[in-house]
Design a protein around this motif. Structure first.
Motif, PDB file in Angstrom:
ATOM      1  N   THR A 177     -10.551   0.089 -51.944  1.00  0.00           N
ATOM      2  CA  THR A 177      -9.788  -0.648 -52.650  1.00  0.00           C
ATOM      3  C   THR A 177     -11.014  -1.261 -53.828  1.00  0.00           C
ATOM      4  OG1 THR A 177      -8.910  -1.617 -50.782  1.00  0.00           O
ATOM      5  CG2 THR A 177      -8.258  -2.770 -53.004  1.00  0.00           C
ATOM      6  N   ARG A 178     -11.893  -1.926 -53.248  1.00  0.00           N
ATOM      7  CA  ARG A 178     -12.670  -2.688 -54.386  1.00  0.00           C
ATOM      8  C   ARG A 178     -13.094  -1.759 -55.120  1.00  0.00           C
ATOM      9  NH1 ARG A 178     -15.385  -6.638 -52.900  1.00  0.00           N
ATOM     10  NH2 ARG A 178     -15.100  -5.943 -50.809  1.00  0.00           N
ATOM     11  N   LEU A 203     -10.261  -0.537 -57.647  1.00  0.00           N
ATOM     12  CA  LEU A 203     -10.007  -1.725 -58.538  1.00  0.00           C
ATOM     13  C   LEU A 203     -10.869  -2.207 -59.586  1.00  0.00           C
ATOM     14  CD1 LEU A 203      -7.980  -4.168 -56.019  1.00  0.00           C
ATOM     15  CD2 LEU A 203      -6.916  -2.239 -57.248  1.00  0.00           C
ATOM     16  N   GLU A 240     -10.373   0.256 -62.260  1.00  0.00           N
ATOM     17  CA  GLU A 240      -9.167   0.354 -62.892  1.00  0.00           C
ATOM     18  C   GLU A 240      -9.357  -0.977 -63.951  1.00  0.00           C
ATOM     19  OE1 GLU A 240      -6.532   2.622 -59.565  1.00  0.00           O
ATOM     20  OE2 GLU A 240      -5.806   0.655 -60.233  1.00  0.00           O
ATOM     21  N   ALA A 241      -9.704  -2.052 -63.269  1.00  0.00           N
ATOM     22  CA  ALA A 241      -9.907  -3.393 -64.156  1.00  0.00           C
ATOM     23  C   ALA A 241     -10.794  -3.069 -65.205  1.00  0.00           C
ATOM     24  CB  ALA A 241     -10.414  -4.415 -63.273  1.00  0.00           C
ATOM     25  N   PRO A 274     -18.047  -4.139 -48.685  1.00  0.00           N
ATOM     26  CA  PRO A 274     -17.436  -5.424 -47.872  1.00  0.00           C
ATOM     27  C   PRO A 274     -18.523  -5.923 -46.926  1.00  0.00           C
ATOM     28  CG  PRO A 274     -16.483  -3.444 -47.167  1.00  0.00           C
ATOM     29  CD  PRO A 274     -17.199  -3.073 -48.137  1.00  0.00           C
ATOM     30  N   ARG A 275     -18.524  -7.186 -46.780  1.00  0.00           N
ATOM     31  CA  ARG A 275     -19.619  -7.904 -45.667  1.00  0.00           C
ATOM     32  C   ARG A 275     -18.658  -7.909 -44.426  1.00  0.00           C
ATOM     33  NH1 ARG A 275     -20.559 -13.766 -45.883  1.00  0.00           N
ATOM     34  NH2 ARG A 275     -18.488 -14.071 -47.394  1.00  0.00           N
ATOM     35  N   PHE A 288     -21.147 -12.018 -54.827  1.00  0.00           N
ATOM     36  CA  PHE A 288     -19.681 -11.997 -55.457  1.00  0.00           C
ATOM     37  C   PHE A 288     -19.960 -11.728 -57.035  1.00  0.00           C
ATOM     38  CE2 PHE A 288     -18.630 -14.380 -51.392  1.00  0.00           C
ATOM     39  CZ  PHE A 288     -17.760 -13.446 -50.978  1.00  0.00           C
ATOM     40  N   ALA A 336     -20.484  -8.415 -57.765  1.00  0.00           N
ATOM     41  CA  ALA A 336     -19.082  -7.558 -57.807  1.00  0.00           C
ATOM     42  C   ALA A 336     -18.220  -7.843 -59.056  1.00  0.00           C
ATOM     43  CB  ALA A 336     -17.961  -8.052 -56.446  1.00  0.00           C
ATOM     44  N   GLN A 337     -18.529  -8.874 -59.569  1.00  0.00           N
ATOM     45  CA  GLN A 337     -18.049  -9.176 -60.979  1.00  0.00           C
ATOM     46  C   GLN A 337     -18.985  -8.321 -61.987  1.00  0.00           C
ATOM     47  OE1 GLN A 337     -18.792 -13.048 -62.065  1.00  0.00           O
ATOM     48  NE2 GLN A 337     -18.144 -12.747 -64.258  1.00  0.00           N
ATOM     49  N   ILE A 356      -2.944  -4.353 -61.534  1.00  0.00           N
ATOM     50  CA  ILE A 356      -3.649  -3.556 -60.542  1.00  0.00           C
ATOM     51  C   ILE A 356      -3.453  -3.882 -59.196  1.00  0.00           C
ATOM     52  CG2 ILE A 356      -5.725  -3.143 -61.924  1.00  0.00           C
ATOM     53  CD1 ILE A 356      -7.366  -5.192 -60.424  1.00  0.00           C
ATOM     54  N   GLY A 357      -3.587  -3.147 -58.159  1.00  0.00           N
ATOM     55  CA  GLY A 357      -3.501  -3.526 -56.593  1.00  0.00           C
ATOM     56  C   GLY A 357      -3.214  -2.575 -55.635  1.00  0.00           C
ATOM     57  N   SER A 368      -6.716  -0.430 -48.225  1.00  0.00           N
ATOM     58  CA  SER A 368      -7.610  -1.522 -48.852  1.00  0.00           C
ATOM     59  C   SER A 368      -9.039  -1.882 -47.784  1.00  0.00           C
ATOM     60  CB  SER A 368      -6.707  -2.829 -48.558  1.00  0.00           C
ATOM     61  OG  SER A 368      -6.746  -3.420 -47.130  1.00  0.00           O
ATOM     62  N   SER A 369      -9.562  -2.549 -48.331  1.00  0.00           N
ATOM     63  CA  SER A 369     -11.055  -2.943 -47.681  1.00  0.00           C
ATOM     64  C   SER A 369     -10.612  -3.707 -46.303  1.00  0.00           C
ATOM     65  CB  SER A 369     -11.952  -3.682 -48.391  1.00  0.00           C
ATOM     66  OG  SER A 369     -12.170  -2.991 -49.738  1.00  0.00           O
ATOM     67  N   GLU A 404     -13.118  -6.409 -43.925  1.00  0.00           N
ATOM     68  CA  GLU A 404     -13.357  -7.661 -44.769  1.00  0.00           C
ATOM     69  C   GLU A 404     -12.338  -8.717 -44.496  1.00  0.00           C
ATOM     70  OE1 GLU A 404     -12.709  -7.213 -49.175  1.00  0.00           O
ATOM     71  OE2 GLU A 404     -14.806  -7.343 -49.122  1.00  0.00           O
ATOM     72  N   ASP A 435     -13.171 -13.041 -48.645  1.00  0.00           N
ATOM     73  CA  ASP A 435     -13.985 -12.020 -49.511  1.00  0.00           C
ATOM     74  C   ASP A 435     -13.408 -11.373 -50.625  1.00  0.00           C
ATOM     75  OD1 ASP A 435     -16.167 -13.051 -48.044  1.00  0.00           O
ATOM     76  OD2 ASP A 435     -16.941 -11.198 -47.351  1.00  0.00           O
ATOM     77  N   ARG A 469     -12.324 -13.337 -53.454  1.00  0.00           N
ATOM     78  CA  ARG A 469     -13.224 -13.724 -54.198  1.00  0.00           C
ATOM     79  C   ARG A 469     -13.516 -12.700 -55.302  1.00  0.00           C
ATOM     80  NH1 ARG A 469     -16.965 -17.487 -50.403  1.00  0.00           N
ATOM     81  NH2 ARG A 469     -15.857 -16.409 -48.688  1.00  0.00           N
ATOM     82  N   VAL A 470     -13.576 -11.264 -54.635  1.00  0.00           N
ATOM     83  CA  VAL A 470     -13.942 -10.213 -55.657  1.00  0.00           C
ATOM     84  C   VAL A 470     -12.774  -9.929 -56.467  1.00  0.00           C
ATOM     85  CG1 VAL A 470     -14.265  -7.727 -55.574  1.00  0.00           C
ATOM     86  CG2 VAL A 470     -15.514  -9.399 -53.877  1.00  0.00           C
ATOM     87  N   SER A 492     -12.533 -11.741 -59.734  1.00  0.00           N
ATOM     88  CA  SER A 492     -13.314 -10.976 -60.888  1.00  0.00           C
ATOM     89  C   SER A 492     -12.378  -9.958 -61.424  1.00  0.00           C
ATOM     90  CB  SER A 492     -14.530 -10.390 -60.595  1.00  0.00           C
ATOM     91  OG  SER A 492     -15.391 -11.256 -60.156  1.00  0.00           O
ATOM     92  N   TYR A 493     -11.306  -9.344 -61.025  1.00  0.00           N
ATOM     93  CA  TYR A 493     -10.672  -8.220 -61.696  1.00  0.00           C
ATOM     94  C   TYR A 493      -9.335  -8.659 -62.176  1.00  0.00           C
ATOM     95  CZ  TYR A 493     -13.543  -5.615 -58.096  1.00  0.00           C
ATOM     96  OH  TYR A 493     -14.574  -5.140 -57.712  1.00  0.00           O
TER      97      TYR A 493
END
Lengths: 303, 303, 303
Positions: free
Chosen positions: B50-51, B54, B57-58, B265-266, B283, B286-287, C68-69, C76-77, C82, C86, C89-90, C93-94
């Motif tokens: 996902t991360r 996305l 895509e973002a 992911p943490r 974080f 990630a941005q 997006i999604g 997903s993560s 995750e 978290d 928070r990521v 940014s998107y």
């Protein structure tokens, strides 16, 4: 408002118009980049099909429109027991046109009966897949300039191959077409195709077993996959499978301007060595599929 | 046309340019909001992430472009046995650039060999994940202002951790870097990294077992997860796991300007109490990944 | 910055404003087609829900924004362990706003505590689904012109039905409302709803078993599904299920201006013969849901 459930939902005149518009888009796609501005396509795929879904989505985005949808039944309300009639009524509020892929024959037809937006059948089980057929026709028209007078070979699984049956029907509406049907006995074209389409329209055709013997006579070779699970026993499959694999040796026997088409995905029925042959146009065919779908979406939204 | 399969596919000069452009975007993203107008990204994710998906895509949407794609192999033609070579040839007709995530090492490389659009490797098995490495570099550059002279600690699973290996390689191209490699014996950096990268470039490094002892010396601490399944027995795992969990007590031992990075992911390798420490920049990292990907897409589409 | 976790997160004044804006959008959607230009919605659906997801996505696209999604937890993560804290928070940014669907009660609330963008609860287990409640209210307001003085019947599973509890709470904030609660004994409204909402606000209500007897008195009939799995034994289910199916015979007993609402998906609790009755407004309700969500996204992004 028009729905496209079967390839014959377009008259020959409408089909002509569709192919002309597709060609015009192909020649100058930028001219159409706002043609569907603020229009939205819903892709309702109850069965995964990346290529077809992405082709539809690319088409709508190329026209300046937007897309929503789902790519498998798991992530749809169908899992909660909702009928496709209810789903399409709701989706009619979300989008201006929709493309439906469904494992059950007839599902897109049922949807169209309850829809207030145009429905395009993007494949229903082994039944219809009209945008594939239109793409096949566009590819032939674009690269051969005509349908009349062509000798078209179909090779592989002619019994279960949905795209083969649809293309035979569609081409049978043009004059002076001739077919060579190349398959093992187990996978011949069904009787109703021969009776109701070929014989009913006085279309000359031959049924043969050897691709090698037939290939020199063809203007178009439409390849399909021979799936192992179609055979009663593994021996027959092993004995036959190579006969229906197109490779450079067989291509050497073909006319210099024969075209090789394939609906894709291809597994091993065309050797990769054929990909670089200029007569191999199956990737171009996939590209044409986007232009064709752009034209179809435009026509349906214009009506 | 350029593909990004490994972090070293960019020369140091190109990487500099990428980081400069990323910074420029970060400072004024609006300036770039039409930079890829009418361009399209295909996200081909054969494995969920996902991360990363996305983020790509973002990035493309931020640039005014559009996106098509799939998020798991189930909903792709791969399930029908199509080769990635064929898929990318078709997708080349649908999009202008693509990002591929695949469980098999080398799959994005194979795709790039048959692609007529730029391919970005968005992670291939335990192999490469160049945009993560570029993001790590951008984060360090942005927040430290330099790479030269830094002492960088890597902590956790240094044996299987793809991001660790890539970042070690990437940082080894800069001068005066020093590494402290913090891990249990079972999860040390592989020999080829030490031989071919660290020793070959005369990079000073130490291998230690204690995060607590190493942390005071670090300018950067790059944390990774120690996965239970990497251990031969549960006892070792239980004995070791807390040693590699970063908490406030360990942070108290660190320099005031040390940065904590994590690819995310943490799970539990960084206690949530650390999140509010201004030195915890994962974080923000990630941005930064979005700006970095915007810059990369722009550079590849410009070439 | 405001989050919408429960329907009561809006004051009556804010709710009024939301319904007014929804109406304004409904009357002239084109006026709002750039209202969220360059804004982005993230749809984080940890549980599939096509209708709700597509409604949110259609709403954002109608406003000129982008989306997006993901549509299921598999992609997903979360699968990697995750936390939702978290993830949000990521995702902050998107995107500029997000809608979260989650099987666990409270997950969207947790997300909102760590989010730097507005969070909309798009359904959390059997708990809250505020945009459904707002849509129900908008449908009633739009088609009845008022809430005051209405007799509202709820029929079916009133014990587990999330949408029922939310709508009862929401309507209880208006004066002179009256409820008729129609269900089998096994599926009556829980005691806390009666104590804390109905009795606490002096709302008159009756609990009855027969839809047939209650229907003549209703201004609104809110139907829900009676799920087989809610019953202790199959006999009870078979004995009772038809009682709670709305058909033309029962509709014949209702007022001429009674409205039938249903949150959808409908399985068989409303016979399809009822669909053509002008009093059946559940598909219109789905359409109103898009306008409502457009208004909500606008309000949250404006704050």
């Amino acid at each position: 408002m028009k729905h496209i459930i079967s390839p014959t939902d377009l008259t020959l005149d409408e089909l002509d118009e569709l192919l002309r518009l597709s060609e015009d888009i192909y020649k100058d796609p930028k001219k159409y980049s706002d043609a569907c501005y603020r229009k939205r396509l819903a892709t309702l795929f109850y069965e995964p099909s990346t290529r077809t879904r992405l082709s539809f989505e690319a088409a709508m985005l190329n026209l300046g429109g937007s897309v929503i949808g789902f790519s498998s039944a798991d992530s749809s309300s169908a899992a909660k027991g909702e009928s496709i009639a209810d789903t399409i009524r709701v989706v009619s509020s979300y989008a201006d046109i929709c493309a439906i892929r469904h494992p059950k024959e007839g599902a897109p037809l049922v949807a169209s009966l309850h829809s207030s937006i145009p429905v395009i059948n993007a494949g229903d089980g082994g039944h219809n897949h009209p945008t594939q057929t239109f793409t096949d026709l566009f590819t032939i028209k674009q690269l051969k300039g005509r349908f009349e007078g062509l000798t078209v070979g179909f090779c592989g699984d002619l019994k279960f191959g949905r795209t083969v049956h649809s293309l035979i029907s569609a081409l049978s509406r043009y004059s002076n077409i001739r077919f060579i049907l190349i398959s093992p006995d187990e996978l011949k074209v069904p009787a109703y195709i021969k009776d109701e389409i070929l014989d009913a329209n006085n279309i000359p055709y031959e049924e043969v077993r050897s691709l090698e013997k037939a290939i020199p006579y063809l203007d178009i070779l439409y390849m399909t996959r021979v799936q192992k699970e179609r055979f009663f026993n593994e021996e027959d499959y092993i004995r036959l499978k190579d006969t229906y694999i197109l490779d450079s040796n067989k291509m050497a026997l073909a006319k210099e301007d024969m075209l090789v088409l394939h609906p894709l995905p291809r597994v091993n029925e065309i050797a990769v060595e054929v990909d670089n042959d200029p007569r191999a146009v199956y990737f171009k065919q996939a590209q044409f599929g986007v232009y064709l779908r752009m034209a179809l979406i435009m026509m349906l939204l214009r009506d």
